[in-house]
Design an enzyme around this catalytic site. Sequence first.
Site, short mmCIF file in Angstrom:
data_model
loop_
_atom_site.label_atom_id
_atom_site.label_comp_id
_atom_site.label_asym_id
_atom_site.label_seq_id
_atom_site.Cartn_x
_atom_site.Cartn_y
_atom_site.Cartn_z
N LYS A 29 11.87 -13.50 3.62
CA LYS A 29 12.80 -14.42 2.97
C LYS A 29 14.05 -14.69 3.78
CE LYS A 29 11.36 -14.44 -1.69
NZ LYS A 29 11.58 -14.30 -3.09
N LYS A 69 0.29 -17.48 1.26
CA LYS A 69 0.19 -17.19 -0.17
C LYS A 69 0.49 -18.45 -0.99
CE LYS A 69 3.54 -15.05 -2.56
NZ LYS A 69 4.41 -14.09 -3.27
N LYS A 111 5.33 -20.72 -5.50
CA LYS A 111 6.08 -21.79 -6.15
C LYS A 111 7.16 -22.36 -5.25
CE LYS A 111 7.90 -17.81 -8.38
NZ LYS A 111 7.55 -16.92 -9.45
P1 AMP Z 1 6.65 -13.58 -8.63
O1 AMP Z 1 6.31 -14.92 -9.11
O2 AMP Z 1 6.91 -13.51 -7.17
O3 AMP Z 1 7.64 -12.88 -9.48
O4 AMP Z 1 5.32 -12.75 -8.84
C1 AMP Z 1 4.92 -12.30 -10.10
C2 AMP Z 1 3.61 -11.57 -10.00
O5 AMP Z 1 2.59 -12.48 -9.57
C3 AMP Z 1 3.62 -10.44 -8.98
O6 AMP Z 1 2.83 -9.36 -9.46
C4 AMP Z 1 2.99 -11.05 -7.77
O7 AMP Z 1 2.37 -10.09 -6.96
C5 AMP Z 1 1.96 -12.00 -8.41
N1 AMP Z 1 1.68 -13.14 -7.52
C6 AMP Z 1 2.55 -14.09 -7.10
N2 AMP Z 1 1.95 -14.98 -6.28
C7 AMP Z 1 0.65 -14.58 -6.18
C8 AMP Z 1 -0.49 -15.08 -5.48
N3 AMP Z 1 -0.43 -16.17 -4.71
N4 AMP Z 1 -1.66 -14.41 -5.62
C9 AMP Z 1 -1.74 -13.31 -6.39
N5 AMP Z 1 -0.71 -12.78 -7.07
C10 AMP Z 1 0.47 -13.40 -6.98
#
Ligand code: AMP
Length: 329
Positions: free
Chosen positions: A111, A194, A197
């Site tokens: 980041k 990955k 968003k």
């Molecule tokens: P975040 O949106 O970064 O807070 O992620 C929330 C949860 O979603 C965490 O457990 C991440 O590991 C999972 N996550 C986010 N993006 C992905 C992705 N592309 N594939 C699988 N898991 C994801």
Amino acid sequence: MKRMLSGIKPTGELTLGNYIGALRNFVKYQDSYELYVFVANLHCVTVYQEPKELRKNLKDAIALYLACGLDPEKCTIFLQSDVLEHAQLGWLMTCMTYMGELGRMTQYKEKTKGAKDESISAGLFVYPSLMAADILLYDADYVPVGEDQKQHVEITRDLAQRFNNRYSETFTLPEPLIPQVGARIMSLTDPTKKMSKSEESNKGCIYLTDDPAVARKKIMGAVTDNYAHVNYDKENQPGVSNLLEILSSLTGEAIDSIVARYEGKGYGDFKKEVGDAVANELTMIQNRYNDILKSGMIETVLKEGAEKAHRIAFRKLKKVQKKMGIDIF
Ligand code: AMP
Ligand code: TRP
């Protein structure tokens, strides 16, 4: 019953990656674990968020938690900032964490790549200490997360161990639970990255609130390769492998079995099936999501959730502060 906890940081709309890597699994686990799920709004502001947008994303995230099947009768759903103990234990954990450890965190490095020190908030750096507090307050045995969060759960274990050694046995060491399939859903436009968003182009990322027809189009337009056979090979066919993971996670059919069904066939029908599966899932979620937003139940769910969470967090923080010598009585 073993205890499980996880959070999501909705700095944008929730994605299919969040759903497959995290949310869906919470729903599966709520019957067999004492489950706590929260929206990590304190983590969101490690990077500036436009207040109006943040408010909307937080509310949407809760509505989507419920729409995806989390049941407030079975698990505890709350907003991180409603339980003040998170920030307080977060500070204490920050004091237990070494600069070197934080500097080694992959997410932090990614980041801040290319950014000037003046533009990086200190919050972004100490983020893992707050995440450790989130987990340790509840003595969670398991933390279901996607692959990208594994390192943060590992540092949490190190901090718990450090605290236990320094003071005395206090915290449970949590274990990350990473799904075997779907732990890392990749971008549809660049399957080496990955699905996220924060992506610039919208085409690579499916949002849970996307119109199902739009989502289907994004799948049909997903980058594949020239091999022209459906095969699970992340190295050489990352795009097709990603679609296989999406389909397998949504339908429960084993990857091998899908591959066998498409033997000798091209990508057209395969993509259509993946697109249909995604569109169906979104339709189901969105029907419930709209009802939930209209029902006004979110406020009640959060209020009750915060009360339940607070009861546990309060006792734990008290214990910690006594052991550290901060609390005198
Ligand atoms: P975040 O949106 O970064 O807070 O992620 C929330 C949860 O979603 C965490 O457990 C991440 O590991 C999972 N996550 C986010 N993006 C992905 C992705 N592309 N594939 C699988 N898991 C994801
Ligand atoms: N850092 C996690 C993410 O970005 C969100 C999060 C915050 C979390 N605190 C947590 C996840 C505690 C699991 C447990 O996805």
